[in-house]
Design a protein around this motif. Structure first.
Motif, PDB file in Angstrom:
ATOM      1  N   UNK A   1       1.527  50.816 -47.031  1.00 25.21           N
ATOM      2  CA  UNK A   1       0.892  51.829 -46.365  1.00 25.21           C
ATOM      3  C   UNK A   1       0.348  51.096 -45.136  1.00 25.21           C
ATOM      4  N   UNK A   2      -0.166  49.913 -44.851  1.00 26.99           N
ATOM      5  CA  UNK A   2      -1.073  49.423 -43.902  1.00 26.99           C
ATOM      6  C   UNK A   2       0.182  49.117 -42.795  1.00 26.99           C
ATOM      7  N   UNK A   3       1.139  48.501 -43.193  1.00 25.78           N
ATOM      8  CA  UNK A   3       2.104  48.208 -42.215  1.00 25.78           C
ATOM      9  C   UNK A   3       2.907  49.439 -41.566  1.00 25.78           C
ATOM     10  N   UNK A   4       3.010  50.750 -42.521  1.00 28.29           N
ATOM     11  CA  UNK A   4       3.463  51.975 -41.796  1.00 28.29           C
ATOM     12  C   UNK A   4       2.325  52.727 -41.044  1.00 28.29           C
ATOM     13  N   UNK A   5       1.083  52.492 -41.350  1.00 28.64           N
ATOM     14  CA  UNK A   5       0.077  53.161 -40.642  1.00 28.64           C
ATOM     15  C   UNK A   5      -0.257  52.822 -39.401  1.00 28.64           C
ATOM     16  N   UNK A   6      -0.353  51.410 -39.484  1.00 30.66           N
ATOM     17  CA  UNK A   6      -0.990  50.728 -38.288  1.00 30.66           C
ATOM     18  C   UNK A   6      -0.091  51.032 -37.125  1.00 30.66           C
ATOM     19  N   UNK A   7      -0.675  50.815 -35.724  1.00 28.91           N
ATOM     20  CA  UNK A   7       0.506  51.022 -34.762  1.00 28.91           C
ATOM     21  C   UNK A   7       1.457  49.709 -34.904  1.00 28.91           C
ATOM     22  N   UNK A   8       2.620  49.999 -34.178  1.00 24.99           N
ATOM     23  CA  UNK A   8       3.691  48.869 -34.550  1.00 24.99           C
ATOM     24  C   UNK A   8       3.367  47.546 -33.906  1.00 24.99           C
ATOM     25  N   UNK A   9       2.582  47.365 -32.904  1.00 27.94           N
ATOM     26  CA  UNK A   9       2.459  45.951 -32.345  1.00 27.94           C
ATOM     27  C   UNK A   9       1.303  45.303 -33.437  1.00 27.94           C
ATOM     28  N   UNK A  10       0.527  46.175 -33.775  1.00 31.56           N
ATOM     29  CA  UNK A  10      -0.393  45.494 -35.028  1.00 31.56           C
ATOM     30  C   UNK A  10       0.468  45.034 -36.292  1.00 31.56           C
ATOM     31  N   UNK A  11       1.499  45.786 -36.481  1.00 32.84           N
ATOM     32  CA  UNK A  11       2.210  45.652 -37.628  1.00 32.84           C
ATOM     33  C   UNK A  11       2.678  44.335 -37.477  1.00 32.84           C
ATOM     34  N   UNK A  12       3.393  44.330 -36.249  1.00 37.95           N
ATOM     35  CA  UNK A  12       3.992  43.110 -35.780  1.00 37.95           C
ATOM     36  C   UNK A  12       3.058  41.722 -36.209  1.00 37.95           C
TER      37      UNK A  12
END
Lengths: 206, 484
Positions: B232-243
């Motif tokens: 959920x956190x990976x999907x919901x966060x903005x992509x650069x943040x997920x990176x």
């Protein structure tokens, strides 16, 4: 003798105000009684020589937490009468939990849970001095780290809540100061006995 | 007690980063609004990271402690810190333009990343229960905030809230465990804890505390069964943040796990190795099976990272010199695979909107053949196909597990990597053998190209430089296992 007197004074007022926290009808009064209870607890701490804890209690609990409570109570639209409706229903459960706590306290006090250890003897050096002595030397690293964490909390809170909203009326002091009478005032000569010109009426009234 | 320069000098990279962060607070506050300031702060952050890396490399890697023994610098710390610095650099570097395109023009992003980076580096150097906990908090708090950075998106706020609640819970567990360990060992320093217990003289309360601490850190590395927040956190966060999430914090948390198990609990390896083994098996299975059904590539990467952490923990479960060595090789390849993969995920946009469904990759080989090639290399590497970097990581980890007698663990790991290969290869199939209805945006920032290029080069040429990497990892392992 005089110490005992103050002890009973602080303890008595604290107990009384704690009861008032629970029973008073107005939640704002409850919070104010809570603050009174905190102050008396601080007094008790001073009596046993823990002046640093007393200061912390006043600064943190009275200064920050209680004021936060007041804000919450006053800002949020909570219907306290509704919340009280379940009082009868939850009374038995509350009594059981309270009873268990009292029982544990008694066991801890008389059951020798602390292995015969009593409160530490108050030393000559005040404990604020002691804490200050190690906090800024031995634990300077952790102290600085705590500072960084608080900085993160501040930046985070601001960046999550501060946003540009359209249509917000803000006071711009520079613009207010830059207003000149010539821009905003209009002097209208009203000849006696006649109404001013219709087009100007609105502006003159403003 | 007075501080000598030698008492704080080993922490020079962290001090440099903190100082840069404090200056950047002012730049962010007074530099004006909008994209220009966010870009300036990001560039200064990158400069600060480079400066810290130079300081790190120029210092002696001999074992030393700072701040009265709470901070430990050695070859292991240098190795892991370099990985963390590289991962964070890549994450910030390639997120500047995507954040601008997503309209998240906040200088706070880079600022919080650099503060989290300080926390990660201190985690790696932790040598005391108190500094461990403070470092973990300093690392986690900024990450909760950046997860919720897109304030007008419900998903992003949900991701931030979920991450915060589970993170707070895990911190509580860590703290509770630490208090029990302290209570039974009578000291907070790792050296003291290691000396206080032995296999024969081991109070039950100490084991409970140890398990709680490992659980707390397992939350941070997102090992199953404490992985629920990750997708959920990976999907919901903005992509650069997920990176960012996918690369640097994982390395720091694994390093902390190594420090804690090999250092503080080094004398009771038999006890914790069972716990780590259970975590490892669960993560490998959950990661491999969970990723199969995912439609969103960020969710898939979340499960993939859970599986990767499982493999890394398999090396840790061995509890030997070889095991720690394998973990380090694994994390090295992991950083580059993560950076390369997210360089491509960040460019997955269509009509200016982020498009992160796996189906959006259809026909990438025709529209952007070079990126398709890059993603193929990353996926092959993650699946563990020789001679790519991912293969060597898995090889040394499983070798250590087998040599330590954990044959069932190694068998499960190998079987599950075959399952994992299915979804990695599926992406390659989608890119090369399916036609797209609409191509992805062609306008790709230079930073992503650079990060992808460097990651590809490292992964393809890993075997060529394997000897020097192994030498460094070997020295680092010796430093990790060295007495205090």
């Amino acid at each position: 003798m005089i110490e005992a007197l103050f002890f009973y004074l602080f303890a008595g007022v604290m107990l009384a105000s704690s009861v008032m926290v629970v029973v008073s009808r107005n939640p704002v009064y409850s919070v104010l009684f809570l603050i009174l209870a905190f102050f008396n607890a601080a007094g008790l701490f001073v009596l046993i020589g823990a002046e640093f804890l007393a200061m912390l209690l006043v600064v943190v609990y009275v200064g920050a937490v209680a004021v936060l409570f007041l804000f919450v109570v006053m800002m949020l639209d909570i219907n306290f009468a509704e919340m009280r409706a379940g009082f009868q229903k939850y009374l038995p459960l509350g009594l059981i939990v309270g009873g268990i706590l009292v029982f544990e306290l008694v066991v801890a006090m008389y059951g020798d849970a602390f292995g015969g250890k009593t409160a530490p003897v108050v030393s000559e050096i005040a404990n604020t001095t002691r804490l200050g002595g190690v906090l800024y030397t031995k634990y300077a690293f952790l102290f600085q780290l705590a500072g960084l964490i608080l900085l993160v909390a501040m930046i985070g809170a601001i960046s999550l809540t501060l946003r540009k909203r359209a249509g917000v009326r803000r006071q711009i002091i520079a613009e207010q100061n830059a207003r000149r009478p010539a821009d905003v005032l209009e002097v209208i000569k009203v000849p006696s006995g006649k109404a001013p010109a219709a087009a100007n009426t609105g502006k003159a009234e403003e | 007690m007075a501080f000598e320069l030698a008492d704080i000098l080993p922490a020079l990279p962290e001090i440099i980063l903190s100082a840069v962060a404090l200056v950047l607070v002012l730049v962010a506050a007074y530099g004006g609004d909008g994209a220009a300031n966010a870009r300036r702060v990001a560039h200064l952050t990158l400069a600060g990271i480079v400066l810290a890396a130079i300081a790190l490399l120029s210092m002696t890697s001999a074992q030393s402690t700072a701040f009265g023994g709470m901070f430990r610098a050695d070859a292991f710390a240098d190795y892991m810190k370099l990985l963390v610095l590289m991962g964070s650099f890549a994450a910030v570097f390639m997120s500047v333009t995507p954040l601008e395109r997503d309209d998240i023009n906040k200088p706070e992003f880079s600022l919080l990343v650099i503060l989290a980076l300080v926390g990660m580096m201190l985690m790696i150097s932790a040598n005391d229960l108190m500094s461990l906990y403070m470092a973990v908090e300093l690392q986690s708090l900024p990450l909760y905030v950046v997860a919720a950075m897109r304030t007008n998106s419900l998903r992003s706020s949900e991701a931030g809230l979920k991450y915060f609640l589970l993170g707070a819970l895990s911190s509580g567990m860590l703290l509770y465990g630490a208090s029990l360990v302290y209570g039974f060992a009578g000291t907070t320093s790792f050296a003291g804890i290691a000396a206080a217990v032995s296999e024969t003289d081991l109070p039950a309360g100490f084991i409970i505390g140890m398990v709680f601490m490992i659980t707390g850190i397992a939350f941070k590395v997102s090992a199953a069964p404490f992985h629920m927040w990750t997708p959920d956190v990976y999907e919901g966060s903005p992509s650069p943040v997920t990176a960012l999430f996918a690369i640097a914090p994982k390395v720091a948390a694994i390093a902390l796990m190594l420090r804690l198990t090999y250092g503080a609990f080094g004398s009771i390896a038999l006890e914790w190795s069972q716990v780590i083994m259970a975590l490892s098996v669960a993560s490998i299975v959950v990661g491999a099976l969970g990723a199969i059904m995912q439609k969103d590539i960020k969710r898939m990467m979340a499960y993939s990272s859970i599986a990767h952490m499982g493999y890394a923990l398999a090396g840790l479960a061995a509890g030997t010199h070889e095991g720690a060595f394998g973990v380090m090789i694994y994390m090295t390849s992991y950083v580059f695979m993560g950076a390369g993969t997210f360089a491509i995920i960040l460019l997955m946009r269509r009509d200016g909107q982020s498009a992160t469904r796996i189906a959006d990759l259809r026909g990438l080989s025709k529209t952007q053949p070079l990126f398709a090639l890059g993603l193929m290399v990353m996926m092959f590497s993650m699946a563990g196909i020789p001679p790519l970097a991912g293969f060597f990581g898995k090889w040394y980890v499983f070798l250590a597990a087998v040599n330590a007698g954990l044959v069932p663990l190694a068998v499960i790991g190998v079987v599950m990597s075959v399952v994992g290969a299915f979804y990695y290869l599926r992406i390659i199939k989608i890119m090369y053998f399916e036609d797209s209805e609409a191509p992805l945006d062609q306008d790709v920032p230079l930073a992503n190209k650079l990060v992808l290029g460097v990651s590809m080069a490292v992964i393809l040429l890993f075997f060529a430089g394997l000897n020097s990497i192994m030498d460094a990892a070997n020295t680092a392992t010796m430093a990790l296992m060295a007495p205090f």
